[in-house]
Design an enzyme around this catalytic site. Structure first.
Site: not given
Ligand code: IPE
Ligand code: IPE
Ligand code: MG
Length: 261
Positions: A38, A86
């Site tokens: 993340d 997502n």
């Molecule tokens: C969790 O991250 C999913 C992945 C890392 C694939 P998100 O960024 O989607 O989670 P939330 O929305 O902050 O809970």
């Molecule tokens: C994790 O990084 C990747 C996926 C969930 C695909 P994020 O895209 O959630 O990054 P933040 O949380 O917005 O910084």
């Molecule tokens: Mg995230």
């Protein structure tokens, strides 16, 4: 798992001052390490870049984490790459991610061959774009006879969906007379999950400081040790990984019992 200690030492040469491979007990490496990757978006935004560039940078971290897992002698390494939630992101970002999954997989196949890594997917792949699915299938086929570490990529994965799917499968077996509803065990549930046959994670790492599971492996994480770091995923490297394993080795895992440690 077999480990090449010479390669591991070379891989962890140039240690920063506060860290050393000697801090680890190599006989107690977690068998299954899982990561919620993340913070890609924040990493990019802080640099004035587009979120997509954070995802691209995250690929380098993932490659290094796979290699680190192999070097440490982890049996199963799993990562959360795309959740069922997502899909709610802007279409452009979703398309970029799907494209990135396919391209990355093709690019990394030589690494999987070289390191004898067997690929596996967790999640419902049916909903993915055709090209991504085709490439994923190729990855599965080409690594099927590998005998080293299992690398499990969770894509279009949601734990509640996974459990509901298992419930449907069990209900079908029961309705067909193959299963006695009163005799359904935890193992019966486990064997209908995407992770069937894999050990539960020993260590779960989440980057970017969020203290939540975001619908990841709810069943499988029942007794997993959690490690959360503020480091954003594109900045996560072999040293961060070592810190996490070091922290894991200082935990006292009681599984509901008692221990003198
Ligand atoms: C969790 O991250 C999913 C992945 C890392 C694939 P998100 O960024 O989607 O989670 P939330 O929305 O902050 O809970
Ligand atoms: C994790 O990084 C990747 C996926 C969930 C695909 P994020 O895209 O959630 O990054 P933040 O949380 O917005 O910084
Ligand atoms: Mg995230």
């Amino acid at each position: 798992m077999l480990r090449d200690e010479e390669k591991l030492r070379a891989y962890y040469a140039d240690a920063p001052e506060d860290l050393s491979l000697d801090d680890l007990d190599l006989d107690r490496i977690p068998r299954h390490v899982s990561i919620i990757m993340d913070g890609n978006g924040r990493w990019a935004t802080r640099r004035g870049l587009d979120r997509s560039q954070g995802h691209v940078a995250g690929v380098d971290s993932l490659r290094e984490a796979v290699t680190t897992s192999v070097r440490l002698g982890v049996d199963v390494f799993s990562v959360y790459a795309f959740s069922t939630e997502n899909w709610n992101r802007p279409q452009r970002e979703v398309e970029l991610l799907m494209h990135l999954f396919a391209t990355t997989l093709v690019n990394e196949l030589p690494l999987f061959h070289q390191e004898n890594v067997r690929l596996r997917f967790l999640g419902d792949l049916e909903a993915l774009p055709e090209r991504t699915r085709t490439v994923f299938q190729r990855g599965l086929d080409e690594t099927a006879d590998h005998t080293g570490m299992v690398f499990a990529l969770a894509v279009n994965y949601g734990s509640r969906a996974e459990i509901a799917r298992a419930a449907r499968a069990l209900a079908r077996e029961a309705a067909g007379g193959a299963l006695d509803p009163d005799a359904i065990t935890e193992d019966d549930v486990s064997r209908h999950l995407y992770t069937a046959g894999l050990p539960d994670p020993d260590l779960l790492i989440r980057t970017s400081g969020e203290l939540r599971l975001s619908n990841y492996l709810l069943w499988q994480l029942a007794y997993t040790e959690f490690y959360v770091t503020d480091t954003l995923w594109p900045d996560f490297d072999r040293w961060e990984y070592l810190r996490a394993v070091r922290a894991f080795q200082h935990r006292s895992r009681r599984f509901g019992g008692v221990t003198n440690r």
